[in-house]
Design a protein around this motif. Sequence first.
Motif, PDB file in Angstrom:
ATOM      1  N   GLN A 485      -8.121   6.873  -6.181  1.00 25.89           N
ATOM      2  CA  GLN A 485      -8.402   7.058  -4.762  1.00 25.89           C
ATOM      3  C   GLN A 485      -7.186   7.530  -3.982  1.00 25.89           C
ATOM      4  O   GLN A 485      -7.319   8.043  -2.870  1.00 25.89           O
ATOM      5  CB  GLN A 485      -8.912   5.745  -4.163  1.00 25.89           C
ATOM      6  CG  GLN A 485     -10.216   5.290  -4.769  1.00 25.89           C
ATOM      7  CD  GLN A 485     -10.665   3.970  -4.182  1.00 25.89           C
ATOM      8  OE1 GLN A 485     -10.042   3.446  -3.273  1.00 25.89           O
ATOM      9  NE2 GLN A 485     -11.747   3.434  -4.711  1.00 25.89           N
ATOM     10  N   GLU A 486      -5.975   7.332  -4.527  1.00 24.94           N
ATOM     11  CA  GLU A 486      -4.779   7.681  -3.777  1.00 24.94           C
ATOM     12  C   GLU A 486      -4.361   9.140  -3.943  1.00 24.94           C
ATOM     13  O   GLU A 486      -3.459   9.616  -3.280  1.00 24.94           O
ATOM     14  CB  GLU A 486      -3.605   6.790  -4.201  1.00 24.94           C
ATOM     15  CG  GLU A 486      -3.678   5.370  -3.662  1.00 24.94           C
ATOM     16  CD  GLU A 486      -4.376   4.444  -4.627  1.00 24.94           C
ATOM     17  OE1 GLU A 486      -5.023   4.967  -5.533  1.00 24.94           O
ATOM     18  OE2 GLU A 486      -4.282   3.229  -4.475  1.00 24.94           O
ATOM     19  N   VAL A 487      -4.972   9.851  -4.884  1.00 25.86           N
ATOM     20  CA  VAL A 487      -4.550  11.218  -5.170  1.00 25.86           C
ATOM     21  C   VAL A 487      -5.521  12.194  -4.516  1.00 25.86           C
ATOM     22  O   VAL A 487      -6.733  12.040  -4.616  1.00 25.86           O
ATOM     23  CB  VAL A 487      -4.497  11.457  -6.695  1.00 25.86           C
ATOM     24  CG1 VAL A 487      -4.056  12.881  -6.986  1.00 25.86           C
ATOM     25  CG2 VAL A 487      -3.524  10.477  -7.320  1.00 25.86           C
ATOM     26  N   THR A 594       5.939  -5.740 -13.260  1.00 21.48           N
ATOM     27  CA  THR A 594       4.491  -5.534 -13.259  1.00 21.48           C
ATOM     28  C   THR A 594       4.034  -5.015 -11.905  1.00 21.48           C
ATOM     29  O   THR A 594       4.432  -5.538 -10.864  1.00 21.48           O
ATOM     30  CB  THR A 594       3.759  -6.846 -13.578  1.00 21.48           C
ATOM     31  OG1 THR A 594       4.175  -7.297 -14.861  1.00 21.48           O
ATOM     32  CG2 THR A 594       2.259  -6.641 -13.581  1.00 21.48           C
ATOM     33  N   LEU A 595       3.202  -3.992 -11.947  1.00 24.52           N
ATOM     34  CA  LEU A 595       2.668  -3.405 -10.721  1.00 24.52           C
ATOM     35  C   LEU A 595       1.151  -3.585 -10.732  1.00 24.52           C
ATOM     36  O   LEU A 595       0.408  -2.735 -11.214  1.00 24.52           O
ATOM     37  CB  LEU A 595       3.019  -1.917 -10.663  1.00 24.52           C
ATOM     38  CG  LEU A 595       2.772  -1.201  -9.337  1.00 24.52           C
ATOM     39  CD1 LEU A 595       3.617  -1.800  -8.239  1.00 24.52           C
ATOM     40  CD2 LEU A 595       3.082   0.283  -9.479  1.00 24.52           C
ATOM     41  N   PRO A 596       0.654  -4.718 -10.228  1.00 25.27           N
ATOM     42  CA  PRO A 596      -0.787  -4.986 -10.278  1.00 25.27           C
ATOM     43  C   PRO A 596      -1.542  -4.332  -9.125  1.00 25.27           C
ATOM     44  O   PRO A 596      -0.999  -4.121  -8.045  1.00 25.27           O
ATOM     45  CB  PRO A 596      -0.862  -6.509 -10.176  1.00 25.27           C
ATOM     46  CG  PRO A 596       0.364  -6.895  -9.421  1.00 25.27           C
ATOM     47  CD  PRO A 596       1.418  -5.864  -9.719  1.00 25.27           C
ATOM     48  N   ARG A 601      -2.571  -2.233  -3.597  1.00 26.33           N
ATOM     49  CA  ARG A 601      -3.515  -1.744  -2.595  1.00 26.33           C
ATOM     50  C   ARG A 601      -3.371  -2.428  -1.244  1.00 26.33           C
ATOM     51  O   ARG A 601      -3.975  -2.004  -0.271  1.00 26.33           O
ATOM     52  CB  ARG A 601      -4.943  -1.901  -3.121  1.00 26.33           C
ATOM     53  CG  ARG A 601      -5.279  -0.836  -4.154  1.00 26.33           C
ATOM     54  CD  ARG A 601      -6.722  -0.881  -4.563  1.00 26.33           C
ATOM     55  NE  ARG A 601      -7.051   0.253  -5.422  1.00 26.33           N
ATOM     56  CZ  ARG A 601      -8.188   0.387  -6.080  1.00 26.33           C
ATOM     57  NH1 ARG A 601      -9.105  -0.559  -5.992  1.00 26.33           N
ATOM     58  NH2 ARG A 601      -8.418   1.441  -6.827  1.00 26.33           N
ATOM     59  N   ARG A 602      -2.601  -3.489  -1.197  1.00 27.71           N
ATOM     60  CA  ARG A 602      -2.313  -4.081   0.109  1.00 27.71           C
ATOM     61  C   ARG A 602      -1.429  -3.157   0.938  1.00 27.71           C
ATOM     62  O   ARG A 602      -1.420  -3.227   2.164  1.00 27.71           O
ATOM     63  CB  ARG A 602      -1.604  -5.424  -0.069  1.00 27.71           C
ATOM     64  CG  ARG A 602      -2.483  -6.531  -0.629  1.00 27.71           C
ATOM     65  CD  ARG A 602      -1.654  -7.771  -0.865  1.00 27.71           C
ATOM     66  NE  ARG A 602      -2.403  -8.787  -1.594  1.00 27.71           N
ATOM     67  CZ  ARG A 602      -1.847  -9.850  -2.160  1.00 27.71           C
ATOM     68  NH1 ARG A 602      -0.533 -10.026  -2.072  1.00 27.71           N
ATOM     69  NH2 ARG A 602      -2.582 -10.724  -2.807  1.00 27.71           N
ATOM     70  N   ASN A 603      -0.677  -2.323   0.258  1.00 24.16           N
ATOM     71  CA  ASN A 603       0.208  -1.376   0.932  1.00 24.16           C
ATOM     72  C   ASN A 603      -0.495  -0.028   1.007  1.00 24.16           C
ATOM     73  O   ASN A 603      -0.650   0.660  -0.002  1.00 24.16           O
ATOM     74  CB  ASN A 603       1.528  -1.242   0.160  1.00 24.16           C
ATOM     75  CG  ASN A 603       2.197  -2.591  -0.053  1.00 24.16           C
ATOM     76  OD1 ASN A 603       2.785  -3.149   0.855  1.00 24.16           O
ATOM     77  ND2 ASN A 603       2.079  -3.124  -1.264  1.00 24.16           N
ATOM     78  N   VAL A 604      -0.930   0.327   2.192  1.00 20.08           N
ATOM     79  CA  VAL A 604      -1.799   1.490   2.341  1.00 20.08           C
ATOM     80  C   VAL A 604      -1.012   2.793   2.371  1.00 20.08           C
ATOM     81  O   VAL A 604      -1.325   3.749   1.663  1.00 20.08           O
ATOM     82  CB  VAL A 604      -2.660   1.356   3.615  1.00 20.08           C
ATOM     83  CG1 VAL A 604      -3.559   2.578   3.771  1.00 20.08           C
ATOM     84  CG2 VAL A 604      -3.485   0.076   3.558  1.00 20.08           C
ATOM     85  N   SER A 605       0.033   2.840   3.176  1.00 19.79           N
ATOM     86  CA  SER A 605       0.759   4.097   3.354  1.00 19.79           C
ATOM     87  C   SER A 605       1.792   4.301   2.255  1.00 19.79           C
ATOM     88  O   SER A 605       2.193   3.366   1.559  1.00 19.79           O
ATOM     89  CB  SER A 605       1.454   4.109   4.717  1.00 19.79           C
ATOM     90  OG  SER A 605       2.503   3.155   4.744  1.00 19.79           O
TER      91      SER A 605
END
Length: 662
Positions: A485-487, A594-596, A601-605
Amino acid sequence: MLRQRSSRLAALLAGAVNAGWAAAAVREQLNTAPGDKVQELTLQQLSVALSAYVASSMQPPARVLQQVSQRLEQVLHKEFNADDITTALNSLAFFGHQASETLIEAIRASLARTYFAEITPVQLGTLMLAIAELGHRNHKLLSAVAREVVDRVDDFGPVELSEIMWSFAVLGHRHERMVDVVTQSLLFRLSDMPVASMSQLVCAFAVLKHKDAVTDVFLDAVSDEALKKVEAFEAGDMANMMWAYASLGHWSYVDADLISAVTARMLRVHKELNASSMVNVVWALAKTDYAGNANRRTRTLLDNIAKSAMSQMECFTPEQLSRLLWAFSTLHHWHEELYDAVAAETLLQVNSFLPCHLADMVSAYAHMVHHPGPLLDQMTHRILPKLDTMDAGALCSVLWAHGVLQTLTPDLFDKVCQTLETKSLGEFKPHDFERAFHAELLLEADLESKKREDFRKLPKWIRQYAYRAWQDRIYFDRNVTWFQQEVVSDQMFCHLSGSLVSYSTSTSTQSLPKPLTGVTYMSLIELGVNFELEKFLADGCHTVDIVLRIPGKPRLGINMDPPQRFSSNRPYRPLAEAVCQRRLLAAQGWEMITLPQHEWRRNVSQKERAVYLEKLLDCSLEDSHDSLKRITNDSDASAACRKAALQAAAAAARAAQLQEHG
């Protein structure tokens, strides 16, 4: 005296037929009547007598049941009344009496003698349900009933057809012609079909394992009709229907709206579910495409079912406990109280469990990384003497589970491997090989950390296949990355990929970054961190998503864990996949960040994500008294070059998009 007692019984039964019985009086007279006098009773009197016992909920003596059953065989040669025989059979089934095959044969002969002329479709449906309750399969009787249904299908209503289909399913009798005729007939009468019959019919398909192109069309039509009538379903009927669709593998074709409506309905009626229905619901949900990625409504339903299950734990059979735990773990739903309650109940019933069910349970606990306490030793003690009765999948699951829970010993590994060596290649699935190899890696890492002796590895031929399956798993990860969704578009990222790779300090062969992980790479570039993409370690058994090139930290990496590696509900616990990966990499000296998903997704920008990454990196550098800013304090010219490269890549991507769209 005997004659007087016999006449009193006959008079009482005659009066009961006409004006309703006095249950206690009938029961008393029948208990004391001599056997030869019972043989004088008519079919109607026998039916009333048995009903008297049912009405009082008292178990008749075995002698009485046997005498009544024998008398039924005799009278059926002379008279036949569908209602009376159905009542009698239901009463016998109610008391758990095993009716003889000769009694069922007598029923068949009576039906054949009258050519079904004296029985209506409604009576035939209820009669077949009664016969199914007794559990006797008479092929001649079932074939005759099937022919009757095929010849007169339009005379039967949806309720009767579903009852007959269900009776055939209970008795395990497949009659393809009848199933096809019933399916085609009901396809155009679904609007007139009660929801209970709809559920019963679909369950019959599932029990008979009947699924073809016609059935698929019918199941689609049933799902459309069920969506219209979802509020009319009782909790048990809805649970059974969910189980049937899952058993037939048809959930994948069901519209998401129906699954959503069913889940919403279950939320309102979940308190009405019994133990069997609760298992059916969660098992069916675990079979959907949404397993491991449940929405909020599903998570709430699972929490409610967990609470209900804990209050009825003693009602679950061993198989139901196994399926309940398997479903919750497959759904990645964390509920510590439920897992502990299941462990406590299983400990009480452990000797009643089949080895395959215990293997499923220990695997489920391992998947959720939850140690079941003393139950684990009891399950292992129960499994070990019966290893030769277990299939390859169950054996590999036992090895893997003990490896995850750090209870795998060289002795246990060797015993299971000896049994695995006796299995043929066809008994293994790729997933089984993966688990076996994973268990070996975990045991090896555990022994090395304790500086203990070496151990016997997997049998050579199994290890060859297992190593290959493990490498396939590494190179072709089944978990599609979750940054989609981020791309903006794959094409844009293809233009960016050249710039991203240029910032890696490694000169080894690079695999282009996956399009779905682009935002992470861009954040690292903005922070000025040099990195290498997707490094495969020398042993070919492990991979690191991003290797950070930071002085003093030669083995520092980032793993981007997809949602499938965490529980689907809070507190988003790491599951076996994530925990074991960290453990194995740590054994090789790697420090992993670890990048869960739930944190990312809590960080939007983009700016928020860059700050988040910077904090993670600073935390990992605390021991070396360093900081990310000092390490990345390169010249303004270098920073300007990075910024210019990113801007140029983005501009090229936009130009390509404009050109493509004309």
